[in-house]
Every structure is written in C-alpha cells, then in structure tokens.
Write a protein that holds these residues in place. Structure first.
Motif, short mmCIF file in Angstrom:
data_model
loop_
_atom_site.label_atom_id
_atom_site.label_comp_id
_atom_site.label_asym_id
_atom_site.label_seq_id
_atom_site.Cartn_x
_atom_site.Cartn_y
_atom_site.Cartn_z
N ASP A 171 36.65 34.55 50.14
CA ASP A 171 36.15 33.82 51.31
C ASP A 171 34.73 34.26 51.67
O ASP A 171 33.96 33.48 52.25
CB ASP A 171 37.08 34.05 52.50
CG ASP A 171 38.43 33.37 52.32
OD1 ASP A 171 38.52 32.48 51.44
OD2 ASP A 171 39.39 33.75 53.02
N LEU A 172 34.40 35.51 51.32
CA LEU A 172 33.05 36.01 51.59
C LEU A 172 32.06 35.62 50.50
O LEU A 172 30.87 35.96 50.58
CB LEU A 172 33.07 37.53 51.74
CG LEU A 172 33.77 38.08 52.99
CD1 LEU A 172 33.87 39.60 52.92
CD2 LEU A 172 33.02 37.65 54.25
N GLY A 173 32.55 34.91 49.48
CA GLY A 173 31.66 34.45 48.43
C GLY A 173 31.61 35.32 47.20
O GLY A 173 30.77 35.10 46.30
N VAL A 174 32.48 36.30 47.10
CA VAL A 174 32.48 37.18 45.93
C VAL A 174 33.07 36.44 44.74
O VAL A 174 34.16 35.86 44.84
CB VAL A 174 33.28 38.47 46.20
CG1 VAL A 174 33.37 39.31 44.93
CG2 VAL A 174 32.65 39.26 47.33
N ASP A 175 32.36 36.45 43.63
CA ASP A 175 32.82 35.86 42.38
C ASP A 175 33.32 36.98 41.47
O ASP A 175 32.55 37.84 41.07
CB ASP A 175 31.68 35.09 41.71
CG ASP A 175 32.11 34.41 40.42
OD1 ASP A 175 33.32 34.48 40.08
OD2 ASP A 175 31.24 33.82 39.74
N PHE A 176 34.59 36.95 41.16
CA PHE A 176 35.18 38.02 40.35
C PHE A 176 35.02 37.80 38.85
O PHE A 176 35.38 38.68 38.06
CB PHE A 176 36.67 38.17 40.68
CG PHE A 176 36.94 38.89 41.97
CD1 PHE A 176 37.04 40.27 42.01
CD2 PHE A 176 37.06 38.18 43.16
CE1 PHE A 176 37.28 40.94 43.19
CE2 PHE A 176 37.31 38.84 44.34
CZ PHE A 176 37.42 40.22 44.38
N THR A 177 34.50 36.68 38.46
CA THR A 177 34.39 36.37 37.03
C THR A 177 33.59 37.44 36.31
O THR A 177 32.44 37.74 36.67
CB THR A 177 33.73 35.01 36.83
OG1 THR A 177 34.47 34.01 37.53
CG2 THR A 177 33.65 34.66 35.35
N GLY A 178 34.22 38.04 35.29
CA GLY A 178 33.54 39.05 34.48
C GLY A 178 33.33 40.38 35.15
O GLY A 178 32.71 41.27 34.56
N LYS A 179 33.84 40.56 36.36
CA LYS A 179 33.65 41.82 37.08
C LYS A 179 34.74 42.83 36.71
O LYS A 179 35.82 42.49 36.22
CB LYS A 179 33.70 41.59 38.60
CG LYS A 179 32.68 40.59 39.12
CD LYS A 179 31.26 41.06 38.92
CE LYS A 179 30.27 40.24 39.76
NZ LYS A 179 30.29 38.80 39.47
N ILE A 180 34.43 44.10 36.98
CA ILE A 180 35.42 45.16 36.86
C ILE A 180 35.79 45.59 38.28
O ILE A 180 34.95 46.03 39.05
CB ILE A 180 34.89 46.35 36.05
CG1 ILE A 180 34.73 45.92 34.59
CG2 ILE A 180 35.83 47.55 36.16
CD1 ILE A 180 34.25 47.00 33.66
N VAL A 181 37.05 45.40 38.61
CA VAL A 181 37.55 45.67 39.96
C VAL A 181 37.97 47.13 40.06
O VAL A 181 38.62 47.67 39.15
CB VAL A 181 38.75 44.76 40.28
CG1 VAL A 181 39.36 45.13 41.64
CG2 VAL A 181 38.33 43.30 40.26
N ILE A 182 37.62 47.76 41.17
CA ILE A 182 38.13 49.09 41.46
C ILE A 182 38.95 48.99 42.76
O ILE A 182 38.48 48.47 43.77
CB ILE A 182 37.02 50.15 41.58
CG1 ILE A 182 37.64 51.53 41.85
CG2 ILE A 182 35.98 49.79 42.63
CD1 ILE A 182 36.64 52.69 41.73
N ALA A 183 40.19 49.43 42.70
CA ALA A 183 41.11 49.34 43.84
C ALA A 183 41.86 50.65 43.99
O ALA A 183 42.04 51.40 43.02
CB ALA A 183 42.09 48.19 43.64
N ARG A 184 42.29 50.92 45.19
CA ARG A 184 43.03 52.14 45.45
C ARG A 184 44.53 51.89 45.30
O ARG A 184 45.02 50.79 45.54
CB ARG A 184 42.70 52.68 46.85
CG ARG A 184 43.06 51.76 47.96
CD ARG A 184 42.29 52.06 49.26
NE ARG A 184 43.00 52.96 50.15
CZ ARG A 184 42.79 53.02 51.47
NH1 ARG A 184 41.87 52.23 52.04
NH2 ARG A 184 43.45 53.86 52.21
N TYR A 185 45.24 52.94 44.89
CA TYR A 185 46.69 52.87 44.82
C TYR A 185 47.27 52.71 46.23
O TYR A 185 46.67 53.11 47.22
CB TYR A 185 47.27 54.14 44.20
CG TYR A 185 47.34 54.10 42.69
CD1 TYR A 185 48.22 53.24 42.04
CD2 TYR A 185 46.55 54.95 41.92
CE1 TYR A 185 48.30 53.22 40.66
CE2 TYR A 185 46.63 54.93 40.54
CZ TYR A 185 47.51 54.07 39.91
OH TYR A 185 47.58 54.03 38.55
N GLY A 186 48.48 52.13 46.29
CA GLY A 186 49.19 52.03 47.55
C GLY A 186 49.46 50.61 47.97
O GLY A 186 48.87 49.66 47.44
N SER A 187 50.39 50.45 48.90
CA SER A 187 50.73 49.19 49.57
C SER A 187 51.55 48.26 48.68
O SER A 187 52.57 47.75 49.11
CB SER A 187 49.48 48.47 50.08
OG SER A 187 49.84 47.36 50.86
#
Length: 860
Positions: free
Chosen positions: A260-276
C-alpha cells in the motif's frame, strides 16, 4: 502326626483289633470300619471333584452358558467384572494405578534420559537419527518387557506386508509389542551457503559468518557447532541477488501494508524477524509478491526483558540471547498441508509416485543470527534504500528414510478403541515421554492392564513439517478413524516457566482436572495447573510493544477454562485436522521474563536445559505425570472423559466472533440457521450428559451386585476348603496352610461370569444376570460411540477452500498463521480473506449441515 496314624489299614476285619489308634487329648476316637472309611473317601472325593470343577476355567464350560449372539460381548463381561485385589488391575479408573504411576517419574531418570537423547545430533534421516529410533525401541522393549524373538530388529519398510500388519493387527495383540516403521519422504539437507553485501561493482563488501559460535562454557554447543549447518528444511536451493527490504514479522498484513505504501517486492530480498506466524508463510507471501529470496532472523526485541540492553549477559555465560544463535526449521507452506511435500494425502512409501503439491517454496531462504541481521538492518535504517545482497542456499534434496518407533500396550477390550500417545523429535518432549513409559512399565509389572489399548509413537521428521506422523496418519487413516478415540501429543516439554495447554474442547476439562492433581514442580502448595499464571523472574525496564501484543494475543486465545484451540505446528495435526481425533498437548513455554530459549539452535542444548530451562528437571517430571494421567483416564474410564457440552458452548462463542467479524467488514450475512443448529447441538449434548451419567451408574450398579455375589461365592469357597481340611484330618492327611489358600485365591477364576456353572447348584446359568450386564455394557458402548463421533462430525470430505487437506470445519491452522488456530475456518476466512458475503453464507451452510448431522447422530 506320625506315619502310623496316617496309614489306612487294609487287613481283614479280624486283624483290625491289633491296630492301635492313639487316644486324642480330649475324647477317645471310636474305631472306623473299612466300609465307613471307604464311604468317607468317596464323599470326600466327590466334594473335591466338585470343588475342582468349580474352579476350572470358563473355556471348558462357557458353551453351556453362552448363546452364539452374546459371544462378542463375553470378553467385555469378563473384563468389566474383574474383582479388586492387592494390585491395581481393574479396568475402571483405579486410584491405586494412578498413585503407582505418579510415583515412578523422577528427576534423576529424566536427567539421564535427556543426556542420552540431547547430547548428540540426530537430524532426521541421518545415522544419528536411526540410533535415536533404536534407543527408543530399546526403551519400549525394556520397560514394557517385550521379548525380541528374532536377532534382527523389528524394522519394517512402510507399505510392505510386515509394516501394514504391524499396525492393522494392533487389536489382536495380547502382549506389549514394539517395532520401527520406515517411511521415505523427500527431504533436503544443507550443502553450502553464503550471504554477502555487494558493492557498486558487484564485489562483496561484507560476508556473513553464518555458523553459530560457542565456547567451552557449553561443551555440547562448542563440539557440534557446525554439525548441522544453518539452513531451512524444505527450502528451495539456489542463488538470489537483489535489494534488501525489511518486512517486520513477514505477516500478510506486513507485506500488504508495504504494498500500500508503494513498495515493489519484485526481485527483492526480504528480511523479516521470526515470530507471530509460521516461518514458511513469511516465505510464501514473499514468493507471491515475486521477491527473489527471504532472510529470517531472531530479534532480541522478541526476548522480552531478558536482553543485553537490560543488562543481562548473553548465553552461555548468562540468560540473554547469544547473538550468533540461528533458528533452523522448515519453511514448507504448512497451512496448505503437512508431511512429505511430494505425497500430499497419501503415504511416502519407497516406490510412491511423487508430485509437486505446491507446499514447497520456489525461492531460496536462509535463517540468520541477530549478529548478521544487525549489520544488514543498519544499511536500511532511517529510510535508506537497501543495499544489494546476494545469498546462496545449496541443498541436497532426495528421498530420505525416516523412522517412526511404535509400541503397543494391549488393553482388555482390544477391538474397541485405541489411545495414541505421541512424542515428536524434540529431546525435551521425548524425555517426558520416556518417564511416562517407565510409569506404564511399572504398572504392567504390577499386573495392571488398561481397558483400552495404548499406542505409543515417537514420530520422526517433525521439524521438517510433521512428516513422520502425517505419513503414518495418511497410511492408516481408515484404521485410525475406526479405532483411535483420542491423541495426547508431546512436543517441547519445557522451554520456560509457564504451563501452556491446548486441546480440542472435548478434552479441555481433562487437561485441567489431571493438572490439578499434580503438584507444582517449583512452588510448594500450588498445582501444576496454577503454573499457567507463572511469568518468569527476569525483569527489566525496556520491553518491545509488539512482543507484548503477540504474547497477549496468545493468552486471549484460551477459553474460560484456560485451554487454547489447536492450530498446527505439531504432530496432532493429522489426527485432529485430517481425521477428526480429539487431541491435546501441554508443556512449559517461555514467557517475556524467562531465560531466552534458543529454539532450534545449537544453544537449544543439554547445558542450557540444566542451567536455565529446567534446573533439576522437575518440570519435565511434572509433564510426564500429566500426560500419563491423561492417558490413564482415556484408556481406563468406563465412559470416555469427553465434554461435548463444553464443546457445543464454545461453538457458539466461535460464532459470536464470526458474527462480529462480518459486521466489522460490513458483510450482510444471516447466521440464524447456523446458530439454531449450534443451539440444537447444545440441547442434544445436555441430553447426552444425562445418558452418560445414567449409563455409567447402571453399569456400576450391576458390577456392585455381581461383585457382592462374588464375595458370597468366595465365602462359600472358604467354607468348602475348611470342610475338606477337616475331612483330611479324619484320615490323617495334612491340610495346607492359610497362606497357600490365599495364594490359591489369587489363582481363582477372576470373573463373575466364570461362576455361571457350579456342581453345587449355588449359582446357575439361569440365575446369572447376564442379560442385564450385557444391556449395561451395550449402553455404555453406545454412549462412547457418540462421544467419539462428536469430533469426527466436523470432518468435511471436501475440506477447507484452497487447502482441502485440512478437513475440520470447526478449527484449523490459520491460512496465514500456520501455528495459530482459526476457529470456524471456512466461514472466518470467507470474511477476512475474501470479504465475500455469498461465500460466507455458503460456508455457514456447509457447517450447518455437519452440525445438524452430528445432532442427529447424538440423538439416535
């Protein structure tokens, strides 16, 4: 008495005067003629013959008492009628049996077992894993007194005649039995990996140290630091390169907010935290948004107050997180289906057809430590554009054998029901099951036998995606559906100080009642159940707000008793969600104020458990006692300890939540029919409660009267023995001691049914109230069948939309939760995921039909 007095004279009557009979102390005895002597011997022989035949086993006489149509119930009559004696042998819930069981698990044995199972690596499919399976088999053989008749281990390849027979013949076993089943799922193992930040010219400017680092303060962690490299089970192999994007917990709402903020994930490397949520779903959503790869790290913010920031020292020198610790684990898309990704819905035999079921990621991922994540996150703080990152995840994917170890304790009524006790591959859970098995072994040696058969299983491959349990469940789904009444799960026994309890609502009261019987392991004067409010002892000023919310949400999921619904993430999944077997699990979980539990890392070690997790191992022992009591009740109670009324009331609370969700989403859906169906089920369940109480009371009354008759028969038995003894004395024969008579009493026929024929005529077949006993037993059986049908009633052959493997329409792992439960999942997700009023109404109708059918089944 000397030999002369014991001799019968065989000479002629004319010679009898020469035979001297010693005078008794009080009265002279008149001579006895040979004719009278032989007459007395004849009478005595007849009495002895009658007495001997009276005590013969039923097998020589039952044909005279039984008609053919009652033959199938004869074993029921026999088992319900076992008289009490000095051992806790009765099929009824026996307090003596429970007391004996509770006296067996102890801290010293638990500690020794933990050191056996946790002191060496045993990754699924490796030689170390096979050794662990054999160790568990040896435990079963030793404690259950199982004699191995062949020099070869009883190890069978899944799908072979031997493997099929081992489970399908459980109802025919008369003695404890154990074996190992081998399944053949597709698994992966790590080959090589790397993680780098690239400069503008494409060359590495930073390279991560991906392995964990320990010193000799934790000798096991130091020795095995590189034994299992850091990687994700079921992860996609390959290389990826792209800009770094931070996605918080990697929940669907986190990704959607960034989109919704305009971030395009195409070809990106996502970093996320464990949990939830389950880690695999973090990868799934990134994959759907065309990301190139995912990194998942352990964030100290989720460690509560036990952080370096609050002054705590990192492990192994203190209770805070070791910054190099890495959480391994599967990234399979668990909310689609568990088990072998290549055999969805059918077992993984060695020659099984393999398919792509869609539960495996198609982009690579790596788990990383906080030490590495901190470096990466500093590159994108303050809104900076992420650097170019390259990761490599090379894995070896192949068909890999895994080993489920199985053991059976046959019950009296072997063809009625089976209780399954499961232990998954975490060593902590295996320790508690180890102690429970020791308790069962002590009971068996005392002469105890459960009313219902107990099947013990140590499932392999749990951390790959519940593989061992799922493959066995898919293999024997029909048999489980016909026989298994309940499943008691054991995953991680101790990772913190708070008791966490989850179950089908049918078993919520059982979980609470049994926990209230067990003393609190560390706090005198409290019960184990009171540990649900324990909160750790390590506090500090700084605490992450999101971590607080996550922990509070977990607490809010519990019902008023304190038991939460089951989602997934452990081995109960195939039993509850696929077949409809009510399931339960409980264990000590970590709180925001406990020493940090280094889940799935090398620091999840024996040393951590002894120093921080459970010093003294009293919590492991308490959990062993808890699961054992549950199994004793489930296997021994006349009427199954299921609370259908609690379940039906919970259904209405689930519906209230759904109604509120629909209102919040502005969906106009009428739930009147579903509510009426639930309320009708509540009324039927209350009627079933009355029938349960009546059926058990009737059977107990019959048992009381028949046991009273048994007591009279034994009294007569003793009188006859005394008479025989007197007759023997007349002829100078020795009479056995009272102790020998008592020993014989324990060898007497054990069941009132064995008394239906006597030569004395005191009891006859015509006077034995067989019909009333049969009627009472059949009434109890009918009640138990309705209780078992309750959970099965929520199973829909069509399953849940878009993930049809999950067939329970009452509860399922959330589509974007994995671990956490979603109640009334079809209806809920039609609202929250699809925002579709028509689909919501359709799902409500599906559920209404199931509940109406269940109500009809209960009212039969």
């Amino acid at each position: 008495m000397d030999d002369k007095r014991a001799t019968v004279d065989t000479k002629s009557a004319s010679d009898s005067a020469n035979y001297a009979i010693p005078a008794p102390v009080t009265q002279a005895r008149q001579p006895i003629s040979n004719r009278k002597k032989w007459a007395c011997w004849g009478v005595a022989s007849l009495v002895l013959l009658a007495f001997h035949l009276w005590g013969k086993p039923t097998s020589t006489r039952s044909v005279m008492c039984n008609d053919h149509q009652d033959g199938e119930y004869e074993h029921l009559m026999r088992e319900y009628m076992r008289p009490g004696n000095k051992h806790p042998k009765g099929p009824l819930r026996d307090k003596k049996a429970e007391q004996l069981f509770l006296s067996i698990p102890d801290e010293e044995s638990a500690l020794a077992a933990s050191r056996l199972y946790a002191s060496k690596p045993h990754l699924a499919g490796t030689p170390g894993d096979l050794t662990t399976a054999k160790d568990f088999l040896a435990l079963l053989q030793r404690e259950l007194d199982i004699q191995q008749t062949s020099p070869e281990l009883p190890m069978f390849s899944a799908g072979t005649n031997e493997a099929r027979a081992a489970t399908l013949n459980v109802s025919s076993y008369t003695n404890p039995t154990a074996w190992i089943d081998t399944y053949y799922p597709i698994l992966n193992s790590p080959l090589s990996h790397s993680l780098e930040i690239l400069g503008e010219d494409g060359s590495p400017v930073w390279t991560a140290e991906l392995e964990e680092v320990s010193d000799e303060a934790d000798p096991d962690a130091a020795e095995f630091a590189t034994a299992v490299p850091t990687w994700h089970g079921i992860s996609c192999g390959g290389e990826a390169k792209g800009k770094l994007v931070y996605a918080n917990y990697g929940r669907k709402q986190d990704y959607d907010a960034l989109v919704d903020l305009g971030v395009d994930f195409t070809g990106k490397i996502v970093i996320a935290r464990y949990g939830s949520i389950f880690r695999g779903l973090k990868v799934k959503r990134a994959q759907e948004l065309a990301a190139a790869a995912v990194l998942i790290y352990s964030d100290p913010r989720d460690d509560g107050t036990v952080t370096v920031e609050n002054g705590y020292v990192p492990y192994p020198h203190g209770p805070a997180r070791n910054p190099t610790s890495v959480q391994r684990g599967s990234v399979q898309f668990l909310s689609l289906y568990p088990g072998d990704p290549s055999t969805p819905g059918y077992p993984s035999y060695e020659n099984s057809t393999r398919v792509d079921g869609g539960s495996k990621p198609t982009i690579p991922s790596l788990p990383i430590s906080w030490a590495n994540a901190e470096v990466l996150l500093k590159q994108i703080e303050n809104g900076n554009e992420g650097p170019i990152v390259r990761l490599v995840n090379n894995v070896d994917e192949k068909i890999t054998p895994i080993w489920n170890t199985m053991g059976v304790i046959p019950g009296h009524i072997t063809n009625e029901v089976v209780v399954v006790l499961g232990a998954s591959d975490p060593s902590s859970g295996t320790v508690s099951v180890h102690e429970a098995i020791r308790g069962f072994g002590a009971l068996l040696r005392s002469g105890w036998k459960p009313l219902r058969t107990i099947l013990i299983a140590s499932w392999d491959g749990e951390e790959y995606g519940l593989v061992g349990s799922t493959e066995w469940g898919e293999d024997f789904a029909d048999w489980i559906r016909e026989h298994v009444v309940a499943y008691v799960n054991m995953d991680t026994s101790v990772s913190g100080s708070r008791l966490s309890a989850s179950a089908s609502p049918l078993l919520a009261h059982l979980l609470r009642d049994t926990a209230e019987q067990i003393p609190h392991p560390t706090s005198e004067g409290r019960s184990l159940w009171a540990a649900r409010s324990d909160n750790g002892e390590l506090y500090g000023e700084k605490l992450d707000a999101e971590a607080i919310i996550a922990h509070e949400e977990a607490q809010l999921a519990a019902d008023y008793i304190g038991v939460s619904p089951l989602g997934s993430g452990s081995d109960y999944t195939v039993f509850l969600q696929y077949i409809g077997v009510p399931s339960a699990q409980a264990g000590f979980a970590s709180t925001l104020h406990d020493p940090v539990y280094h889940y799935h890392s090398i620091f999840d070690s024996q040393h951590w458990q002894e120093v921080y997790g459970d010093p003294g191992f009293s919590r492991h022992v308490a959990i062993a006692k808890h699961i054992g009591l549950q199994v004793l009740r489930l296997s021994g109670d006349i009427v199954l300890p299921f609370n259908t009324t609690h379940y039906s009331l919970e259904l209405e609370s689930y519906l209230n939540k759904v109604d509120a969700l629909a209102g919040a989403a502005s969906l106009d859906v009428d739930f009147a029919d579903l509510r009426d169906a639930i309320q009708a089920l509540q009324a039927a369940s209350i009627a079933l409660d009355t029938e349960k109480a009546g059926a058990e009371a009737e059977l107990r009354e019959v048992l009381r009267k028949l046991k009273k008759r048994l007591a009279k028969r034994r009294k007569l038995h003793r009188k006859v023995r005394k008479g025989i003894c007197k007759l023997k004395k007349v002829f100078g024969k020795e009479c056995r001691s009272s102790k020998e008579f008592k020993d014989d009493a324990h060898k007497e026929p054990r069941f009132v049914f064995d008394l239906c024929l006597t030569l004395s005529g005191v009891l006859t077949c015509s006077r034995f109230p067989k019909k009333r006993l049969l009627k009472a037993i059949k009434r109890v059986q009918a009640v138990n069948e309705k209780l078992v049908a309750f959970e099965r009633g929520f199973i829909s052959e069509g399953g849940i939309k878009d993930r049809e493997w999950y067939k329970h329409l009452g509860v399922a792992p959330g589509k974007w939760l994995g671990y956490g439960a979603t109640t009334l999942p079809g209806v809920t997700e039609a609202i929250t995921m699809d925002a579709d009023a028509a689909a919501t109404a359709e799902e409500a109708e599906r559920l209404t039909v199931l509940i109406d059918n269940l109500t009809g089944r209960i009212l039969l």
